[in-house]
Design a protein around this motif. Sequence first.
Motif, short mmCIF file in Angstrom:
data_model
loop_
_atom_site.label_atom_id
_atom_site.label_comp_id
_atom_site.label_asym_id
_atom_site.label_seq_id
_atom_site.Cartn_x
_atom_site.Cartn_y
_atom_site.Cartn_z
N UNK A 54 6.95 2.66 -50.72
CA UNK A 54 7.44 3.31 -49.52
C UNK A 54 6.56 2.78 -48.37
N UNK A 55 7.13 2.04 -47.33
CA UNK A 55 6.36 1.63 -46.26
C UNK A 55 6.13 2.53 -45.06
N UNK A 56 5.45 2.43 -43.91
CA UNK A 56 5.28 3.11 -42.98
C UNK A 56 6.33 3.16 -42.22
N UNK A 57 7.26 2.48 -42.12
CA UNK A 57 8.35 2.25 -41.42
C UNK A 57 9.33 1.49 -41.92
N UNK A 58 10.59 1.40 -41.31
CA UNK A 58 11.46 0.22 -41.67
C UNK A 58 11.09 -1.08 -41.14
N UNK A 59 10.27 -0.91 -40.02
CA UNK A 59 9.67 -2.34 -39.49
C UNK A 59 8.54 -2.73 -40.65
N UNK A 60 7.86 -1.96 -41.21
CA UNK A 60 6.94 -2.23 -42.20
C UNK A 60 7.69 -2.74 -43.35
N UNK A 61 8.79 -2.29 -43.97
CA UNK A 61 9.26 -2.34 -45.06
C UNK A 61 9.82 -3.68 -45.08
N UNK A 62 10.29 -4.11 -43.96
CA UNK A 62 11.03 -5.56 -43.92
C UNK A 62 9.96 -6.53 -43.73
N UNK A 64 6.84 -6.16 -44.98
CA UNK A 64 6.27 -6.54 -46.48
C UNK A 64 7.23 -7.50 -47.41
N UNK A 65 8.45 -7.34 -47.09
CA UNK A 65 9.50 -8.26 -47.89
C UNK A 65 9.31 -9.72 -47.13
N UNK A 66 8.97 -9.82 -45.96
CA UNK A 66 8.75 -11.42 -45.68
C UNK A 66 7.68 -11.65 -46.21
N UNK A 67 6.55 -10.97 -46.32
CA UNK A 67 5.42 -11.43 -46.94
C UNK A 67 5.78 -11.96 -48.56
N UNK A 68 6.46 -10.91 -49.34
CA UNK A 68 6.51 -11.05 -50.62
C UNK A 68 7.50 -12.24 -50.95
N UNK B 70 1.54 -5.63 -42.96
CA UNK B 70 2.55 -5.40 -43.90
C UNK B 70 2.76 -6.74 -44.40
N UNK B 71 3.10 -7.90 -43.69
CA UNK B 71 3.33 -9.08 -44.49
C UNK B 71 2.25 -9.58 -45.54
N UNK B 72 0.89 -9.07 -45.02
CA UNK B 72 -0.25 -9.11 -46.33
C UNK B 72 -0.17 -8.52 -47.47
N UNK B 73 0.47 -7.08 -47.13
CA UNK B 73 0.68 -6.22 -48.24
C UNK B 73 1.83 -6.70 -48.97
N UNK B 74 2.93 -7.34 -48.47
CA UNK B 74 3.81 -8.06 -49.20
C UNK B 74 3.46 -9.00 -50.04
N UNK B 75 2.45 -9.85 -49.63
CA UNK B 75 2.00 -11.21 -50.61
C UNK B 75 1.21 -10.45 -51.31
N UNK B 76 0.36 -9.28 -51.39
CA UNK B 76 -0.42 -8.88 -52.44
C UNK B 76 0.61 -8.20 -53.42
N UNK B 77 1.66 -7.54 -53.00
CA UNK B 77 2.69 -7.07 -53.93
C UNK B 77 3.32 -8.23 -54.99
#
Lengths: 391, 295
Positions: A54-62, A64-68, B70-77
């Motif tokens: 669960x992210x801190x906002x929708x902005x954060x959620x999206x 996170x998915x960019x990095x992932x 957050x992008x770094x968090x995503x890479x970590x995940x």
Amino acid sequence: MRKVVRGFYSIAYSVKLCRPNVIAAYPITPQTEIVENLASMYANGELGECEYVTAESEFGAASILVGASAAGARTFTATCSQGLILMSEVLINAAGMRLPIVLVNTNRALSAPLSIWNDHQDSMILRDAGLMQIHVESNQEAHDMVPVAFKVAENHKVMLPFMINMDGYKLTHAYEPIDLLDQETIDEFLPSYDPPVYMTTKNPLTFGSYAPPQYYAEFRVVMQNAMDRARKELENAYKEWAEITGRDWGGHVVAENVEDAELVAIAMGSLTGMVRDVVSELRTQGKKVGLLKIRTLRPFPIEEVRKALKNAEKILVFERAVSFGHEGPVGMEVKSACFGLTPEFYSFAVGLGGRDIPREEIVKIIGNVYEGKVEQGFHFGTVKPFEEVIV
Amino acid sequence: MSSRMSFFGPGHGACPGCGLTIATRNVLEALEGKCFVANSTGCLEIVSSQYDRSAWGVPYIHSLFENAGAVAAGIDLALKALKRKDEGKVVVFAGDGATADIGIGPLSGMFDRNHDVIYICLDNEAYQNTGNQQSGLTPPGSNTTTTPVGKLLPGKLGKKKDMVSIAVAHGVPYVATASVAFHADIRRKVKKAAEIEGAKYIQIHTPCVTGWGIDGKQTIESARLAYETALYPIVEYENGELIRVRKIKERKPVEEYLKIQRRFRHLFTHPRGKEVIEILQKIADENAARFNLDI
């Protein structure tokens, strides 16, 4: 396995079968129960090699998915309304970086005034973002389109984010018997994610470069090319889906009774069923009316729309959004597909902010347009007189 | 090409004497290049990531201004889900504005979920990429384009945001400040951070030649004076406990630091300059007392 479930679950269960690696989300009505279902699956160890946050906002959620996604993960999120537009900066960026993030948008109105209820104003704001977008009519269609979304988004000829639009409340909260897919079917249909490039220390690459004027335009051209290729790839995926599951939802559009129709009514999403029902009844009364259901909004199926409308004398679009200062956005798209044809054109924005759309309203609008009682152009559906304070 | 060159450069377009590149090179070398970099929009990104000329020899991503945490968090995940954690550490390079202002939400989320990320804040004390606008980490008295010196105002009023305390308050396992004046200290802290599981925050003081109005050869001298005056205390927290500070032998008056920089020069002539210098000296004295900096 046929089971009576809510729309939320029909999505969550399908996402699970697609074996995602990273899910990041933020609660917002009427989406929350999708990610609550996924959170529960995660808590029970049912999501396999997947991290859920669960992210801190929708902005954060999206974000996170960019990095992932850039690191090679299959990614999913769900949102709507304010959440979608808060994500918009990230989603536009993800499209430019060609990251195949899949999201479900449970369509909801935009503030102000605050409204948690259904219309299509949220997703229409992202019309030009570089996301593929489809609208589904039922929860079974929603369930079925999740694997299709991953398959096309991750197709190397495409590599763009994919947004499935399903009407908030009307679909999300509805209990319907759903033929839940099985893992073998999905595994056969959807290969594991094999990104053409991803972040790895074994082959260090730079993602998200900035592009000076001598390079920028080329990146946008290849995005447009990818969208053009997506027309074919999505069509193929729809067909393959129909062959594997026996459920044929049609192509980019579904045209019914349009060949000899004087009037073709156009709808997207959950409203389609009611319009179909009214059109069928009018047919039994001998009225030459037809229906065009638009499933794919981006890439816009310009040829299919034009083909379906080539004989129509009158085109009537049921809009669920408004481009303020102009007209309804679907009407604009449809008109561009009909350039050079000369039908009469009508559009009605109905059900804004979750306003009920009674069957009689649809009957009345179609009847009035058919009988020539309405002026051409853009109209609002039934609205009360309302005193304007700011004039 | 030496290994030093392969992690960052050649090919970046930073100014001679840029503090950012000194810090970045030291961080990457401390990690021996075994890392994934998420970089916020800003000077470092612009000078290093132009299409077809990337200076990065490690996997690198730039998404937006405010989302590197957050992008770094995503890479970590992703590395966790795909069982690729052994490939390297996830590192953020973000400027002070990206960290303390526009990106503080995603940073807070990354801290809160305690992702295994080393977050490096490159603190050059203003939005330098866009030409020296004040950020939350701009110190009082600084002449920036959005806190200009005028007949009434002596530059920025208000404080430098205490990001170190904000990081510590999140309960993350490692928080430190560092300075480009002390390379070995940066490397030691980064190596230490790499050994700790969870979120790490290291704020590195990185003078900006153009924004601060110093000569390219004064970068290290400026950073050293910030430390010697106690305006930039160099501290280290582990699990919320202050475990180490860099002591100051003979603490200098803040004027020594201020007078060599164009951004503070007006303080010696402006009607309210004396008042601001007193405020800055008070901040330095408080830092010295709070962290027991004086030998």
